[in-house]
Motif scaffolding. Structure first.
Motif, PDB file in Angstrom:
ATOM      1  N   PHE A 154       0.823  -1.201   0.000  1.00  0.00           N
ATOM      2  CA  PHE A 154       0.000   0.000   0.000  1.00  0.00           C
ATOM      3  C   PHE A 154       0.863   1.259   0.000  1.00  0.00           C
ATOM      4  CE2 PHE A 154      -2.462  -3.395   1.868  1.00  0.00           C
ATOM      5  CZ  PHE A 154      -3.705  -3.267   1.247  1.00  0.00           C
ATOM      6  N   VAL A 155       0.504   2.206  -0.855  1.00  0.00           N
ATOM      7  CA  VAL A 155       1.149   3.514  -0.892  1.00  0.00           C
ATOM      8  C   VAL A 155       0.025   4.550  -0.901  1.00  0.00           C
ATOM      9  CG1 VAL A 155       3.150   2.643  -2.141  1.00  0.00           C
ATOM     10  CG2 VAL A 155       1.239   3.605  -3.418  1.00  0.00           C
ATOM     11  N   ARG A 156       0.397   5.816  -0.722  1.00  0.00           N
ATOM     12  CA  ARG A 156      -0.646   6.841  -0.695  1.00  0.00           C
ATOM     13  C   ARG A 156      -0.339   7.947  -1.689  1.00  0.00           C
ATOM     14  NH1 ARG A 156       1.191  10.846   3.191  1.00  0.00           N
ATOM     15  NH2 ARG A 156       3.129  10.118   4.108  1.00  0.00           N
ATOM     16  N   ILE A 157      -1.397   8.539  -2.198  1.00  0.00           N
ATOM     17  CA  ILE A 157      -1.266   9.671  -3.115  1.00  0.00           C
ATOM     18  C   ILE A 157      -2.127  10.803  -2.588  1.00  0.00           C
ATOM     19  CG2 ILE A 157      -1.550  10.502  -5.475  1.00  0.00           C
ATOM     20  CD1 ILE A 157      -1.221   7.671  -6.472  1.00  0.00           C
ATOM     21  N   LEU A 158      -1.508  11.931  -2.321  1.00  0.00           N
ATOM     22  CA  LEU A 158      -2.196  13.097  -1.776  1.00  0.00           C
ATOM     23  C   LEU A 158      -2.108  14.242  -2.773  1.00  0.00           C
ATOM     24  CD1 LEU A 158      -0.786  13.005   1.879  1.00  0.00           C
ATOM     25  CD2 LEU A 158      -2.930  12.022   1.047  1.00  0.00           C
ATOM     26  N   ALA A 159      -3.077  15.137  -2.734  1.00  0.00           N
ATOM     27  CA  ALA A 159      -3.100  16.301  -3.616  1.00  0.00           C
ATOM     28  C   ALA A 159      -3.048  17.568  -2.785  1.00  0.00           C
ATOM     29  CB  ALA A 159      -4.354  16.288  -4.479  1.00  0.00           C
ATOM     30  N   PHE A 160      -2.263  18.530  -3.251  1.00  0.00           N
ATOM     31  CA  PHE A 160      -2.179  19.841  -2.627  1.00  0.00           C
ATOM     32  C   PHE A 160      -2.350  20.894  -3.712  1.00  0.00           C
ATOM     33  CE2 PHE A 160       0.710  16.925  -0.503  1.00  0.00           C
ATOM     34  CZ  PHE A 160       0.379  17.062   0.836  1.00  0.00           C
ATOM     35  N   THR A 161      -3.062  21.953  -3.385  1.00  0.00           N
ATOM     36  CA  THR A 161      -3.077  23.093  -4.298  1.00  0.00           C
ATOM     37  C   THR A 161      -1.680  23.679  -4.336  1.00  0.00           C
ATOM     38  OG1 THR A 161      -5.389  23.590  -3.782  1.00  0.00           O
ATOM     39  CG2 THR A 161      -4.078  25.358  -4.755  1.00  0.00           C
ATOM     40  N   GLU A 162      -1.165  23.937  -5.535  1.00  0.00           N
ATOM     41  CA  GLU A 162       0.193  24.468  -5.623  1.00  0.00           C
ATOM     42  C   GLU A 162       0.275  25.777  -4.846  1.00  0.00           C
ATOM     43  OE1 GLU A 162       3.518  24.500  -8.910  1.00  0.00           O
ATOM     44  OE2 GLU A 162       1.961  25.943  -9.413  1.00  0.00           O
ATOM     45  N   PRO A 163       1.192  25.862  -3.908  1.00  0.00           N
ATOM     46  CA  PRO A 163       1.258  27.048  -3.048  1.00  0.00           C
ATOM     47  C   PRO A 163       1.758  28.277  -3.801  1.00  0.00           C
ATOM     48  CG  PRO A 163       3.124  25.628  -2.624  1.00  0.00           C
ATOM     49  CD  PRO A 163       2.224  24.880  -3.564  1.00  0.00           C
ATOM     50  N   VAL A 164       1.395  29.421  -3.259  1.00  0.00           N
ATOM     51  CA  VAL A 164       1.942  30.670  -3.769  1.00  0.00           C
ATOM     52  C   VAL A 164       3.447  30.663  -3.527  1.00  0.00           C
ATOM     53  CG1 VAL A 164       1.937  33.177  -3.492  1.00  0.00           C
ATOM     54  CG2 VAL A 164      -0.204  31.880  -3.299  1.00  0.00           C
ATOM     55  N   VAL A 165       4.217  31.100  -4.511  1.00  0.00           N
ATOM     56  CA  VAL A 165       5.672  31.135  -4.356  1.00  0.00           C
ATOM     57  C   VAL A 165       6.047  32.376  -3.555  1.00  0.00           C
ATOM     58  CG1 VAL A 165       7.881  31.265  -5.540  1.00  0.00           C
ATOM     59  CG2 VAL A 165       6.027  29.894  -6.513  1.00  0.00           C
ATOM     60  N   TYR A 166       6.607  32.150  -2.392  1.00  0.00           N
ATOM     61  CA  TYR A 166       7.035  33.249  -1.541  1.00  0.00           C
ATOM     62  C   TYR A 166       8.547  33.391  -1.596  1.00  0.00           C
ATOM     63  CZ  TYR A 166       2.454  33.641   0.700  1.00  0.00           C
ATOM     64  OH  TYR A 166       1.123  33.830   0.946  1.00  0.00           O
ATOM     65  N   THR A 167       9.010  34.624  -1.515  1.00  0.00           N
ATOM     66  CA  THR A 167      10.434  34.870  -1.320  1.00  0.00           C
ATOM     67  C   THR A 167      10.637  35.059   0.172  1.00  0.00           C
ATOM     68  OG1 THR A 167      10.611  35.940  -3.481  1.00  0.00           O
ATOM     69  CG2 THR A 167      12.377  36.357  -1.906  1.00  0.00           C
ATOM     70  N   TRP A 168      11.110  34.004   0.801  1.00  0.00           N
ATOM     71  CA  TRP A 168      11.209  34.012   2.257  1.00  0.00           C
ATOM     72  C   TRP A 168      12.414  34.839   2.704  1.00  0.00           C
ATOM     73  CZ3 TRP A 168       6.964  32.021   4.195  1.00  0.00           C
ATOM     74  CH2 TRP A 168       6.298  30.999   3.500  1.00  0.00           C
ATOM     75  N   ARG A 169      12.191  35.652   3.712  1.00  0.00           N
ATOM     76  CA  ARG A 169      13.308  36.337   4.355  1.00  0.00           C
ATOM     77  C   ARG A 169      13.832  35.422   5.457  1.00  0.00           C
ATOM     78  NH1 ARG A 169      10.888  42.193   5.741  1.00  0.00           N
ATOM     79  NH2 ARG A 169       9.229  40.838   6.568  1.00  0.00           N
ATOM     80  N   GLU A 170      15.115  35.200   5.446  1.00  0.00           N
ATOM     81  CA  GLU A 170      15.714  34.190   6.317  1.00  0.00           C
ATOM     82  C   GLU A 170      15.326  34.386   7.778  1.00  0.00           C
ATOM     83  OE1 GLU A 170      20.138  32.370   7.383  1.00  0.00           O
ATOM     84  OE2 GLU A 170      19.889  33.865   5.805  1.00  0.00           O
ATOM     85  N   HIS A 171      15.328  35.625   8.251  1.00  0.00           N
ATOM     86  CA  HIS A 171      15.051  35.852   9.667  1.00  0.00           C
ATOM     87  C   HIS A 171      13.570  35.702  10.013  1.00  0.00           C
ATOM     88  CE1 HIS A 171      14.402  39.828   7.852  1.00  0.00           C
ATOM     89  NE2 HIS A 171      13.517  40.007   8.804  1.00  0.00           N
ATOM     90  N   ASP A 172      12.696  35.577   8.981  1.00  0.00           N
ATOM     91  CA  ASP A 172      11.265  35.394   9.237  1.00  0.00           C
ATOM     92  C   ASP A 172      10.911  33.950   9.579  1.00  0.00           C
ATOM     93  OD1 ASP A 172      10.703  38.036   8.865  1.00  0.00           O
ATOM     94  OD2 ASP A 172       9.828  37.811   6.867  1.00  0.00           O
ATOM     95  N   LEU A 173      11.806  33.021   9.273  1.00  0.00           N
ATOM     96  CA  LEU A 173      11.517  31.604   9.471  1.00  0.00           C
ATOM     97  C   LEU A 173      12.383  30.996  10.569  1.00  0.00           C
ATOM     98  CD1 LEU A 173      11.245  30.349   5.770  1.00  0.00           C
ATOM     99  CD2 LEU A 173       9.402  31.165   7.256  1.00  0.00           C
ATOM    100  N   ARG A 174      11.761  30.230  11.426  1.00  0.00           N
ATOM    101  CA  ARG A 174      12.509  29.405  12.381  1.00  0.00           C
ATOM    102  C   ARG A 174      12.309  27.954  11.968  1.00  0.00           C
ATOM    103  NH1 ARG A 174      10.311  30.746  16.884  1.00  0.00           N
ATOM    104  NH2 ARG A 174       9.031  28.901  17.336  1.00  0.00           N
ATOM    105  N   ILE A 175      13.388  27.310  11.550  1.00  0.00           N
ATOM    106  CA  ILE A 175      13.320  25.946  11.042  1.00  0.00           C
ATOM    107  C   ILE A 175      13.968  25.005  12.047  1.00  0.00           C
ATOM    108  CG2 ILE A 175      13.952  24.400   9.149  1.00  0.00           C
ATOM    109  CD1 ILE A 175      14.006  26.827   7.310  1.00  0.00           C
ATOM    110  N   GLU A 176      13.200  24.021  12.505  1.00  0.00           N
ATOM    111  CA  GLU A 176      13.678  23.060  13.493  1.00  0.00           C
ATOM    112  C   GLU A 176      13.515  21.647  12.948  1.00  0.00           C
ATOM    113  OE1 GLU A 176      12.236  24.778  17.642  1.00  0.00           O
ATOM    114  OE2 GLU A 176      10.694  24.976  16.080  1.00  0.00           O
TER     115      GLU A 176
END
Length: 204
Positions: A96-118
């Motif tokens: 068994f495998v799964r297939i999911l659908a997502f609406t293609e997200p808006v392309v954002y230009t992320w500012r590095e200090h705006d994101l906290r990635i853990e």
């Protein structure tokens, strides 16, 4: 009017190598069938499996008219029946495998200090860790406080990409809600002014 686009994610999840084999076999079949349905299909990301030609995850961009309706029968849990190519004496034939659908997200230009990635170990039912590598990714958008977690894939790279896509979708949804609220306030103010002017006319 722009052509609707979806992301389709084919995933073996955290299941046996045979499921990675299924994803590797399934991706070109799905691409060919959706193309025959008049959709444009482009592979935009792939996490290789343990064996050549296999894939833990494949991300497709699909676009075209009535795209949601034309991919609907491919979504959900897919059952593949076949003997294991890696364990010839294994009795199991259903994978068994799964297939999911997502609406293609808006392309954002992320500012590095705006994101906290853990990064962290992915967790399963009850909160127990399901692996020892930090494949799960949590991203927090500092200005809004919005936070998303992606942990279904064994690849940190894929989880990071999915987390960014989900965060982009949340920000887009938030912007739409704020725009709707602003229009609602504008309409209410306009209605109040009209009523106020009307009342003033009658009283005068």
């Amino acid at each position: 009017m722009s052509t609707p686009r979806l992301w389709l994610q084919l995933s073996a999840g955290r299941y046996p190598d045979e499921c990675e084999w299924v994803v590797g076999q399934l991706a070109p079949r799905q691409t060919a069938e959706l193309t025959d349905r008049g959709l444009a299909v482009e592979e935009i990301d792939r996490t290789p499996g343990q064996h050549a030609g296999d894939a833990r995850s494949v991300l497709l961009r699909v676009s075209g008219p009535d795209v949601r309706a034309r991919v609907a029968d491919w979504l959900g849990t897919i059952q593949w029946i076949g003997a294991s190519p890696y364990r010839p004496n294994h009795k199991r034939k259903n994978w068994f495998v799964r297939i999911l659908a997502f609406t293609e997200p808006v392309v954002y230009t992320w500012r590095e200090h705006d994101l906290r990635i853990e990064t962290q170990c992915a967790s399963g039912p009850g909160g127990q860790h399901v692996n020892r590598t930090e494949s799960a990714v949590r991203i927090t958008h500092r200005p809004t406080g919005l936070s998303v977690l992606a942990q279904k894939e064994r690849s940190q790279h894929t989880n990071r990409r999915l987390a960014l896509a989900r965060l982009g979708a949340l920000l887009s949804q938030r912007a739409d809600e704020q725009a709707h609220a602003a229009e609602d306030r504008k309409w209410r103010q306009h209605t109040w002014l009209e009523r106020g002017m009307l009342c003033g006319f009658i009283v005068g």
